[in-house]
Design a protein around this motif. Structure first.
Motif, PDB file in Angstrom:
ATOM      1  N   LEU A  10       0.808  -1.221   0.000  1.00 49.54           N
ATOM      2  CA  LEU A  10       0.000   0.000   0.000  1.00 49.54           C
ATOM      3  C   LEU A  10       0.841   1.270   0.000  1.00 49.54           C
ATOM      4  N   LEU A  11       2.047   1.198   0.561  1.00 50.21           N
ATOM      5  CA  LEU A  11       2.926   2.368   0.578  1.00 50.21           C
ATOM      6  C   LEU A  11       4.181   2.141  -0.271  1.00 50.21           C
ATOM      7  N   ALA A  12       4.101   1.172  -1.191  1.00 53.05           N
ATOM      8  CA  ALA A  12       5.174   0.882  -2.154  1.00 53.05           C
ATOM      9  C   ALA A  12       6.453   0.410  -1.483  1.00 53.05           C
ATOM     10  N   GLY A  13       6.307  -0.310  -0.362  1.00 54.09           N
ATOM     11  CA  GLY A  13       7.463  -0.810   0.368  1.00 54.09           C
ATOM     12  C   GLY A  13       7.874  -2.228   0.009  1.00 54.09           C
ATOM     13  N   GLY A  14       7.229  -2.815  -1.004  1.00 53.53           N
ATOM     14  CA  GLY A  14       7.567  -4.179  -1.407  1.00 53.53           C
ATOM     15  C   GLY A  14       6.930  -5.235  -0.519  1.00 53.53           C
ATOM     16  N   ASP A  15       5.857  -4.860   0.187  1.00 52.79           N
ATOM     17  CA  ASP A  15       5.286  -5.742   1.196  1.00 52.79           C
ATOM     18  C   ASP A  15       3.800  -6.031   1.000  1.00 52.79           C
ATOM     19  N   GLY A  16       3.363  -6.107  -0.238  1.00 53.66           N
ATOM     20  CA  GLY A  16       1.964  -6.422  -0.518  1.00 53.66           C
ATOM     21  C   GLY A  16       1.669  -7.893  -0.278  1.00 53.66           C
ATOM     22  N   PRO A  17       0.389  -8.267  -0.164  1.00 53.79           N
ATOM     23  CA  PRO A  17       0.039  -9.657   0.141  1.00 53.79           C
ATOM     24  C   PRO A  17       0.492 -10.658  -0.925  1.00 53.79           C
ATOM     25  N   VAL A  18       0.391 -10.316  -2.188  1.00 53.09           N
ATOM     26  CA  VAL A  18       0.872 -11.218  -3.232  1.00 53.09           C
ATOM     27  C   VAL A  18       2.398 -11.248  -3.211  1.00 53.09           C
ATOM     28  N   GLY A  19       3.005 -10.113  -2.962  1.00 52.43           N
ATOM     29  CA  GLY A  19       4.456 -10.064  -2.833  1.00 52.43           C
ATOM     30  C   GLY A  19       4.965 -10.945  -1.706  1.00 52.43           C
ATOM     31  N   ASP A  20       4.227 -10.977  -0.599  1.00 49.89           N
ATOM     32  CA  ASP A  20       4.603 -11.858   0.512  1.00 49.89           C
ATOM     33  C   ASP A  20       4.569 -13.317   0.084  1.00 49.89           C
ATOM     34  N   ARG A  21       3.532 -13.699  -0.674  1.00 47.62           N
ATOM     35  CA  ARG A  21       3.425 -15.089  -1.140  1.00 47.62           C
ATOM     36  C   ARG A  21       4.550 -15.416  -2.135  1.00 47.62           C
ATOM     37  N   LEU A  22       4.858 -14.468  -3.021  1.00 49.32           N
ATOM     38  CA  LEU A  22       5.973 -14.696  -3.949  1.00 49.32           C
ATOM     39  C   LEU A  22       7.261 -14.919  -3.172  1.00 49.32           C
ATOM     40  N   ASN A  23       7.460 -14.132  -2.140  1.00 44.30           N
ATOM     41  CA  ASN A  23       8.648 -14.281  -1.312  1.00 44.30           C
ATOM     42  C   ASN A  23       8.671 -15.650  -0.635  1.00 44.30           C
TER      43      ASN A  23
END
Length: 109
Positions: A10-23
């Motif tokens: 939400l604040l462009a920190g690389g921590d979105g929910p889909v990004g978390d799953r990709l990680n």
């Protein structure tokens, strides 16, 4: 929210929910907009990344106009504090009224 923030947060920190799953699955998190992975890209490189996709990020040329993509390039490159402030204002609005226009992207050029 359905595009950038799902991966980048939400604040462009690389921590979105889909990004978390990709990680979780790949060990690679989407980059924060102020990370070296993004901040070292030229305007042209950012534009091409938005148009054609980059790594696991899909292409957005079919969803975003050329003008919108250039506006997003300017938004990604703007001062981090100003960008965060703009995102906080947009995120405070109901989801169904959020658009690129709320970020006042046209005024960035």
């Amino acid at each position: 929210r359905q595009n950038c923030s799902m991966c980048h947060g939400l604040l462009a920190g690389g921590d979105g929910p889909v990004g978390d799953r990709l990680n979780d699955y790949t060990g690679v998190r989407p980059p924060a907009f102020d990370s070296d992975r993004v901040s070292t890209l030229s305007e042209g490189q950012l534009f091409v990344s938005l148009a054609k996709g980059q790594g696991r990020m899909p292409a957005f040329r079919g969803l975003l106009s050329v003008e919108d993509r250039w506006d997003l390039v300017a938004f990604v490159q703007m001062d981090a504090a100003k960008r965060t402030q703009a995102l906080e204002q947009v995120n405070a609005k109901p989801e169904n009224v959020r658009t690129l226009r709320l970020l006042s992207l046209r005024s960035l050029r």
